[in-house]
Design an enzyme around this catalytic site. Structure first.
Site: not given
Ligand code: AMP
Length: 289
Positions: A35, A38-39, A63, A151
């Site tokens: 995390l 963004g998360h 995926q 993102k």
């Molecule tokens: P992930 O762990 O990469 O699958 O991301 C989980 C969630 O966090 C997804 O909805 C992503 O779009 C969101 N996410 C990842 N990076 C960012 C970021 N920099 N800003 C906002 N949301 C993000």
């Protein structure tokens, strides 16, 4: 904060919370962990809107393509739990692969059209994996709201299409992209970058920012192809950048466009490899007269 690994326990804890508080709003943030802010911003958005905030951390093998980074995807459980707690999470669901896929899966969710371009074209099967796991998670948590980051703008379009087509009773909330101070979109994969690659990766967001201004100011005198070319040239200033795609499409339909049309939205989306690390970024721009 409760940490849960079994689907049955997740269901019973959420059911009990709903019995205790019938008007309870449940907010859900699905992630693959490692995390970052963004998360955390998604968790905070959920915290602001909902009484019960559920985070899932699951690196979903479905995926990832055969030559992708499933095995080496970064993981740090202890740090994740600290960030989750700090952001006000109530429940962290972190199942093992065997809990999510106890036997080979025979049913997948496949969304057409919006998955034709961008990462759908570059990563065959990727969005089937995403749509399937998100459907499973939504069935397990049954949230009122689910939060996704822009993102991954194509992922947002895919999930919105799926929720609409399959009448899944959840509101999808799209949250803005959080960036590092120099503009690089925050991503779990940024840790793969060496110093030189990290310095050059700034060129993605710089190119998108420049293109956004150009489209906002002069969309009447530009074509989507010209904007793509400008973005390619800007990114090519980073010698280590290996462009996978640069595309300007209608958003959220993700259909090809030959001209900019007033009152539509467009996405400028890029995927670029630095060594073995593939980074994506985008901007979504309303076309205004
Ligand atoms: P992930 O762990 O990469 O699958 O991301 C989980 C969630 O966090 C997804 O909805 C992503 O779009 C969101 N996410 C990842 N990076 C960012 C970021 N920099 N800003 C906002 N949301 C993000």
């Amino acid at each position: 904060m409760q940490v849960i690994t079994a689907i049955s326990e997740l269901r019973s804890v959420i059911r009990a919370a709903r019995v205790k508080q019938p008007a309870l709003q449940v907010g859900f943030v699905p992630t693959m962990g490692f995390l970052h802010e963004g998360h955390a911003s998604l968790l905070k958005a959920a915290r602001d809107q909902c009484e019960l905030v559920v985070l899932s951390i699951f690196v979903n093998p479905l995926q990832f393509g055969p030559n992708e980074d499933f095995e080496r995807y970064p993981r740090d459980e202890k740090r994740d739990l600290a960030i989750a707690a700090e952001a006000g999470t109530d429940i962290v669901f972190m199942p093992q692969v065997a809990e999510m896929y106890p036997s080979p899966i025979r049913t997948t969710v496949s969304v057409s059209e919006v998955t034709r371009r961008l990462c759908g074209a570059s990563r065959p099967g990727h969005f089937d994996g995403v749509a399937t796991v998100v459907t499973k998670l939504l069935n397990m948590v049954q949230p009122d709201y689910a939060y996704f980051g822009m993102k991954d703008a194509q992922q947002v379009a895919v999930i919105e299409q799926m929720v609409q087509d399959l009448n899944i009773p959840v509101h999808i909330v799209a949250c803005p992209t959080l960036r590092e101070a120099d503009g690089l979109a925050k991503s779990s994969r940024n840790v793969y970058l060496n110093e030189e690659q990290r310095a050059q990766a700034v060129q993605l967001s710089a190119a998108l920012r420049k293109a956004r201004s150009a489209v906002e100011e002069s969309w009447r005198h530009l074509t989507p192809r010209e904007v793509e070319e400008q973005v390619r040239e800007e990114i090519a200033r980073a010698p280590l950048a290996d462009i996978d795609y640069v595309e300007v499409l209608d958003y959220p339909s993700l259909q090809t466009i030959d001209t900019f049309v007033s009152s539509r939205r467009v996405i400028i989306a890029v995927a670029v490899k630095f060594g073995n690390t593939r980074l994506i970024d985008n901007v979504v721009i309303p076309i205004q007269s």
